[in-house]
Design an enzyme around this catalytic site. Structure first.
Site, mmCIF file in Angstrom:
data_model
loop_
_atom_site.group_PDB
_atom_site.id
_atom_site.type_symbol
_atom_site.label_atom_id
_atom_site.label_comp_id
_atom_site.label_asym_id
_atom_site.label_seq_id
_atom_site.Cartn_x
_atom_site.Cartn_y
_atom_site.Cartn_z
ATOM 1 N N LYS A 245 -12.308 -4.952 3.007
ATOM 2 C CA LYS A 245 -13.356 -5.412 3.926
ATOM 3 C C LYS A 245 -14.648 -5.841 3.219
ATOM 4 O O LYS A 245 -15.440 -6.609 3.786
ATOM 5 C CB LYS A 245 -13.708 -4.305 4.926
ATOM 6 C CG LYS A 245 -12.642 -4.006 5.945
ATOM 7 C CD LYS A 245 -12.434 -5.139 6.917
ATOM 8 C CE LYS A 245 -11.047 -5.691 6.828
ATOM 9 N NZ LYS A 245 -10.791 -6.873 7.609
ATOM 10 N N TYR B 40 0.889 -1.174 0.000
ATOM 11 C CA TYR B 40 0.000 0.000 0.000
ATOM 12 C C TYR B 40 0.920 1.216 0.000
ATOM 13 O O TYR B 40 1.634 1.448 0.983
ATOM 14 C CB TYR B 40 -0.878 0.026 1.246
ATOM 15 C CG TYR B 40 -1.984 -1.027 1.270
ATOM 16 C CD1 TYR B 40 -1.735 -2.344 1.636
ATOM 17 C CD2 TYR B 40 -3.292 -0.678 0.931
ATOM 18 C CE1 TYR B 40 -2.757 -3.294 1.664
ATOM 19 C CE2 TYR B 40 -4.319 -1.623 0.953
ATOM 20 C CZ TYR B 40 -4.041 -2.917 1.318
ATOM 21 O OH TYR B 40 -5.055 -3.849 1.348
HETATM 22 C C1 PHB Z 1 -7.271 -7.000 -4.407
HETATM 23 O O1 PHB Z 1 -6.431 -7.889 -4.458
HETATM 24 O O2 PHB Z 1 -8.110 -6.851 -5.320
HETATM 25 C C2 PHB Z 1 -7.303 -6.063 -3.262
HETATM 26 C C3 PHB Z 1 -6.432 -6.277 -2.208
HETATM 27 C C4 PHB Z 1 -6.438 -5.406 -1.134
HETATM 28 C C5 PHB Z 1 -7.292 -4.331 -1.111
HETATM 29 C C6 PHB Z 1 -8.181 -4.127 -2.153
HETATM 30 C C7 PHB Z 1 -8.186 -4.993 -3.243
HETATM 31 O O3 PHB Z 1 -7.251 -3.473 -0.061
#
Ligand code: PHB
Ligand code: APR
Length: 381
Positions: A292, A197
């Site tokens: 979530k 992130y």
């Molecule tokens: C996803 O892999 O699509 C994904 C993963 C984490 C998130 C949102 C989407 O916070």
């Protein structure tokens, strides 16, 4: 044409994760249901959505008898990376909370549930619910109208469905964020072992994955951005900029799917009117920063299945009566967490907010208490 009349115990609107898991759990209890879905099976099986499963939700899927592929193909992650100010910090959920998450696509969960041969009518039109008479009506794929009398109706028809409107006097909250996520699926091995992130002056970016050979990545973009503004090369260049770190490179590969998702919170309450119950995205949407939405939808379905079973088998309404309040408590925890993650990681609205944001990021990266709070919410509180 006169409508075909029938009876079932539970009528379910929508064959997304919530409707399918509910159908599966009821079927395991020997309770009759019908599921109606206005899209085709191949569309439902191919739709690209989220992909991170909380620890307890993985157990729930196992207990529903659909955990075999999840256990074979799902990737257990011990944590995530947070990136800001040019450094990447690992948060170790296993160490902080003793729990992990599993990366396994929503579309695979949908396939696993459909493989249990649930009674789903695809390609229906004109779905209506009449909670006062507990009647679910629809027109099937051959144009034949149906009227099904049900003991319970479950509105699992997502944000754009019709069920929510049948709950009179509801209270709704909505907040739209001034950005969207451009998401890609690419045939390239992930450039990371766990999700990244990233907060960057250009905006947020997320590196997720689907398998050892398929990557899933997202970019924060303006809310009304046309896809035509993002040729594939521009997407990769921008991802490489937002994830840049000395000594680390982003692998590029063919992009197989591109989509833009608005970022919003939506909550409606109560999630019930008479014998109509709402579950999943029909009742709540959370921004995807924190993964979530899918977990909430599956947890709704599990509690609703338990309540319906108690009611139908033992004439005990207590769990069903407590359903809406109990789920709202979890929904608001998830809303708070998702909004916190979203505002911490996306472009701040002004320089003061940007300073608070950087302080918050530094605090999460350096304080075990803050990291534990994030980990506890992420893995399932
Ligand atoms: C996803 O892999 O699509 C994904 C993963 C984490 C998130 C949102 C989407 O916070
Ligand atoms: N009649 C029948 N089916 C309908 C109708 C209708 N009028 N309207 C919508 N549907 C169907 C949709 O086509 C969809 O297949 O209801 C289903 C709802 O599924 P989802 O939108 O996947 O919602 P849900 O099962 O609650 O799962 C929530 O999806 O959006 C993601 O992040 C979210 O991961 C979460 C999950």
């Amino acid at each position: 044409m006169t409508a075909a009349m029938s009876r079932t115990q539970v009528g379910i609107v929508g064959a997304g994760p919530a409707g399918l898991l509910l159908g599966r759990l009821l079927t395991l209890q020997g309770i009759d249901c019908v599921i109606v879905e206005n899209r085709g099976r191949s569309y439902v099986e191919a739709r690209q959505r989220a992909g991170v499963i909380e620890h307890r939700i993985a157990d729930l899927l196992r207990s529903a008898g659909v955990g075999a592929r999840l256990d074979r193909l799902g990737l257990v992650h011990n944590g995530i990376y947070l990136q800001f100010d040019g450094s990447r910090h690992h948060l170790d959920f296993k160490d902080l909370t003793g729990r992990t998450v599993t990366v396994y696509a929503q579309t695979e969960i949908v396939k696993d549930l459909l493989a249990t041969e649930l009674p789903v009518s695809f390609d229906v039109t004109d779905t209506r619910v009449d909670p006062s008479g507990s009647v679910l009506s629809y027109v099937d794929a051959d144009g034949r109208p149906h009227e099904v009398t049900c003991d319970i109706i479950a509105g699992c028809d997502g944000f754009h469905g019709i069920s929510r409107a049948a709950v009179p006097g509801r209270t709704e909250w909505q907040r739209d964020f001034p950005y969207a996520w451009l998401g890609i699926l690419a045939d390239v091995p992930p450039s990371t072992d766990e999700l990244i992130y990233a907060n960057h002056p250009h905006g947020f970016a997320l590196h997720s994955l689907r398998s050892p050979t398929v990557s899933r990545l997202y970019l924060q973009v303006p809310p009304d951005e046309p896809l035509s503004a993002w040729p594939h090369e521009r997407i990769w260049d921008e991802l490489a900029t937002r994830f840049a770190l000395p000594g680390w490179t982003l692998r590029r590969g063919p992009i197989t799917d591109v989509s833009i998702t608005p970022m919003r919170v939506f909550v409606t309450t109560p999630m019930r009117h008479g014998r109509l119950f709402l579950a999943g995205d029909s009742a709540h949407i959370v921004p995807p920063t924190g993964a979530k939405g899918l977990n909430l939808a599956l947890a709704d379905a599990a509690l609703l299945a338990e309540g319906i079973t108690e009611f139908i088998r033992h004439s005990r309404p207590d769990l069903l009566d407590a359903y809406s309040d109990s789920r709202q408590e979890h929904v608001w925890r998830a809303v708070h967490f998702a909004v916190w993650m979203t505002e911490m990681l996306h472009t701040a609205p002004d320089p003061f907010a940007a300073e608070l944001q950087r302080s918050q990021l530094r605090y999460v990266a350096s304080s075990r208490a803050m990291a534990t709070s994030l980990a506890e919410n992420y893995t399932g509180y």
